[in-house]
Design an enzyme around this catalytic site. Sequence first.
Site, PDB file in Angstrom:
ATOM      1  N   LYS C 110       0.869  -1.171   0.028  1.00 36.42           N
ATOM      2  CA  LYS C 110       0.009  -0.026   0.070  1.00 36.42           C
ATOM      3  C   LYS C 110       0.744   1.247  -0.113  1.00 36.42           C
ATOM      4  O   LYS C 110       0.682   2.126   1.007  1.00 36.42           O
ATOM      5  CB  LYS C 110      -0.883   0.049   1.223  1.00 36.42           C
ATOM      6  CG  LYS C 110      -2.158   0.885   0.896  1.00 36.42           C
ATOM      7  CD  LYS C 110      -2.610   1.857   1.942  1.00 36.42           C
ATOM      8  CE  LYS C 110      -3.475   2.709   1.663  1.00 36.42           C
ATOM      9  NZ  LYS C 110      -3.703   3.803   2.691  1.00 36.42           N
ATOM     10  N   CYS C 111       1.597   1.464  -1.096  1.00 34.89           N
ATOM     11  CA  CYS C 111       2.695   2.466  -1.199  1.00 34.89           C
ATOM     12  C   CYS C 111       2.057   3.607  -1.954  1.00 34.89           C
ATOM     13  O   CYS C 111       1.494   3.264  -2.960  1.00 34.89           O
ATOM     14  CB  CYS C 111       4.065   1.896  -1.843  1.00 34.89           C
ATOM     15  SG  CYS C 111       5.169   2.856  -1.644  1.00 34.89           S
ATOM     16  N   ILE C 112       2.306   4.856  -1.294  1.00 31.30           N
ATOM     17  CA  ILE C 112       1.913   6.011  -2.183  1.00 31.30           C
ATOM     18  C   ILE C 112       3.224   6.626  -2.807  1.00 31.30           C
ATOM     19  O   ILE C 112       4.381   6.845  -2.065  1.00 31.30           O
ATOM     20  CB  ILE C 112       1.234   7.245  -1.198  1.00 31.30           C
ATOM     21  CG1 ILE C 112       0.193   6.501  -0.445  1.00 31.30           C
ATOM     22  CG2 ILE C 112       0.878   8.361  -2.029  1.00 31.30           C
ATOM     23  CD1 ILE C 112      -0.458   7.167   0.536  1.00 31.30           C
TER      24      ILE C 112
END
Lengths: 93, 118, 112
Positions: C110-112
Amino acid sequence: MILHTIQTSPAKGNRLALCLRFMREQDSLLLLGDGINSLLSPQIKQQLSNTTLYLLQDDVNARGLANALMQYDMISYEDFVALTISHNKVINW
Amino acid sequence: MKKITVLFTRSPHSTPHGREGLDFAMLSASFDQQVSLIFIDEGILNLLKDQQPMLTGNRDYIATFKVLPLYDVEDIFVCQQDLALLQLNQQDLLIDVELINDHAIQQKLADADEVLVF
Amino acid sequence: MVNTLEFNGQQIELDQQGYLKNHTQWLTDMAPLIAAKENIELTPAHWEVVNFVREFYLEYNTSPAIRVLVKAIGQSLGAEKGNSKYLYTLFPEGPAKQATKIAGLPKPAKCI
């Protein structure tokens, strides 16, 4: 009010035993798949005698257990959906 | 925001359940859900110190339990009775937990919006 | 086509997004090369973050997502570094994403 579901045989693990430990009086129990095999044990039958209990009819019939388990409340998939709605949540053990 | 309770019920490594439960907890926390963890039965063994899962070819996800406070997951409970049945105590565990009894666990399962069993 | 990084005459395998496939192959001297692919020239400030995520990974066996990275850096290096603005200045395309890549670690979930 919780609907607890058991899909595995008691021969394969302790799912039902765990569920019964944490189930409350107002909760219901649905047995499906091999979870239905639980009722072939007289001890478990006895243990479940005061539980609100449902069996998934297709899974019972598929296993040829309709006569052996005719005393229980058999439900369809539609009833199953209705139960998930009428209970606050479902816990699948 | 939902109250999500993740119930660990199986021993680590022989099945993927423990790792999946932890991944699910971290992911839920990343999405700002209120997550709590409850360890019962052999699920407690996930929290044992000094595990070396790599020796049997498994990934060491156990160390990752220590990261939970950084995800704001602070509610971590262990069944007191099951811990005692396993002849273990809190000092054997990798992280700080709160010991609770079966009745308190029932209450927590009732209070949660969703309960997932791993 | 296999994605690789050439380092000291060796081909280091990368995944499609440029992360090392095996983080144990990482060496300090590899970082500037990976950083160059990201158009970053490593300064001591960058190194501080790269080393931080490396240590984070060794401790927790997971790559920190951005929110966790910000919080953890704030706790150990202070609030002036533990904030997204500072970290985005160093790693414009996402501190968690780029710092872990430069440190040879897997991409955070869940990387931005």
